[in-house]
Structures are given as structure tokens and as C-alpha cells.
Design an enzyme around this catalytic site. Structure first.
Site, PDB file in Angstrom:
ATOM      1  N   ASN A   8       0.881  -1.166   0.000  1.00  0.00           N
ATOM      2  CA  ASN A   8       0.000   0.000   0.000  1.00  0.00           C
ATOM      3  C   ASN A   8       0.916   1.213   0.000  1.00  0.00           C
ATOM      4  O   ASN A   8       1.579   1.489   1.000  1.00  0.00           O
ATOM      5  CB  ASN A   8      -0.900  -0.008   1.239  1.00  0.00           C
ATOM      6  CG  ASN A   8      -1.818   1.194   1.298  1.00  0.00           C
ATOM      7  OD1 ASN A   8      -1.618   2.188   0.619  1.00  0.00           O
ATOM      8  ND2 ASN A   8      -2.836   1.103   2.125  1.00  0.00           N
ATOM      9  N   ALA A  10       0.425   4.213   0.408  1.00  0.00           N
ATOM     10  CA  ALA A  10       0.096   5.225   1.410  1.00  0.00           C
ATOM     11  C   ALA A  10       0.629   4.871   2.794  1.00  0.00           C
ATOM     12  O   ALA A  10       0.575   5.686   3.708  1.00  0.00           O
ATOM     13  CB  ALA A  10      -1.416   5.426   1.474  1.00  0.00           C
ATOM     14  N   CYS A  11       1.169   3.671   2.954  1.00  0.00           N
ATOM     15  CA  CYS A  11       1.638   3.175   4.257  1.00  0.00           C
ATOM     16  C   CYS A  11       3.155   3.323   4.358  1.00  0.00           C
ATOM     17  O   CYS A  11       3.902   2.776   3.539  1.00  0.00           O
ATOM     18  CB  CYS A  11       1.236   1.711   4.412  1.00  0.00           C
ATOM     19  SG  CYS A  11       1.939   0.910   5.858  1.00  0.00           S
ATOM     20  N   GLY A  12       3.608   4.023   5.383  1.00  0.00           N
ATOM     21  CA  GLY A  12       5.044   4.224   5.580  1.00  0.00           C
ATOM     22  C   GLY A  12       5.798   2.929   5.803  1.00  0.00           C
ATOM     23  O   GLY A  12       6.898   2.751   5.277  1.00  0.00           O
ATOM     24  N   ARG A  15       6.155   1.221   2.486  1.00  0.00           N
ATOM     25  CA  ARG A  15       7.171   1.895   1.663  1.00  0.00           C
ATOM     26  C   ARG A  15       8.578   1.551   2.133  1.00  0.00           C
ATOM     27  O   ARG A  15       9.482   1.332   1.326  1.00  0.00           O
ATOM     28  CB  ARG A  15       6.956   3.413   1.677  1.00  0.00           C
ATOM     29  CG  ARG A  15       5.743   3.873   0.905  1.00  0.00           C
ATOM     30  CD  ARG A  15       5.715   5.394   0.721  1.00  0.00           C
ATOM     31  NE  ARG A  15       5.888   6.144   1.947  1.00  0.00           N
ATOM     32  CZ  ARG A  15       4.898   6.577   2.725  1.00  0.00           C
ATOM     33  NH1 ARG A  15       3.644   6.301   2.411  1.00  0.00           N
ATOM     34  NH2 ARG A  15       5.164   7.276   3.809  1.00  0.00           N
TER      35      ARG A  15
END
Length: 114
Positions: A8, A10-12, A15
Site C-alpha cells: 500500500n 500510502a503506508c510508511g 514503503r
């Protein structure tokens, strides 16, 4: 080595796990944005079995309505069905390599299968 990350963007944590994979020499990474390409029930069951976890262990409660829907007390089959129908209920990221599968929270768990 081949690695697949259910990601995802949007997920740190997701990433950071992806960055570890991309920075590791010899790792060929496939990225599956699971919110766009949802899991099948069969794939979820395989990933959980290979990771040695129950669906409940990968159930994302924070930021979802999973608890309100009673999923925190549901059966494995109900949780997997809900996850396949709404992939936001799956905690992230999940990484699969030839050495195994891990729910990479924290992201450094990815090193266990590299």
C-alpha cells in the site's frame, strides 16, 4: 531471488519494506498494490499458512471498520472472506520470497526471508 510485496503506497511501513527489497542486491521485486488488485481467499490462506500465522494475526483493525463489524471475534473463514471482499482489512505489508512469507511489521522483518 524473487520477492513479491503486497503493498500500500500510502503506508510508511510498506514503503520502507519495499525500499529494503529494492536496495537488496539480487532481489527481483514484484509489487502488488493489493487495494487495486485484491487478494483471493486462496492466496490469503496460502500466505497465512506459509507465514505461520492466523488470519486474525493479519487483521487490520486500526483505520478500518473491522472491529465494528465484529471481525475481531469472527472465525478464520469469516475473517478471510471479509479480507478478500475488502483488502483494507489485511495488515501490510506482506512479503513472499523463496525463503518464506512474513507480515513485515516492523519492516525489518523482511530481512528474515532475504
Amino acid at each position: 531471488m524473487k520477492a513479491t510485496i503486497w503493498h500500500n503506497p500510502a503506508c510508511g511501513t510498506s514503503r520502507k519494506a519495499l525500499a529494503i527489497l529494492e536496495e537488496t542486491p539480487g532481489v527481483d521485486v514484484t509489487v502488488v498494490e493489493y487495494l487495486k488488485t485484491p487478494y483471493s481467499e486462496a492466496k490469503l490462506r496460502q500466505l497465512f499458512a506459509d507465514a505461520g500465522i492466523a488470519a486474525r494475526d493479519a487483521l487490520r483493525l486500526r483505520g478500518t471498520d473491522a472491529a465494528e463489524r465484529g471481525l475481531d471475534g469472527a472465525s478464520e473463514d469469516e475473517i478471510v472472506a471479509a479480507m478478500a471482499a475488502n483488502p483494507a482489512y489485511v495488515e501490510r505489508p506482506i512479503v513472499e520470497t523463496d525463503k518464506g512469507v512474513r507480515l513485515c511489521r516492523p519492516q525489518d522483518r523482511v530481512h528474515e526471508i532475504l
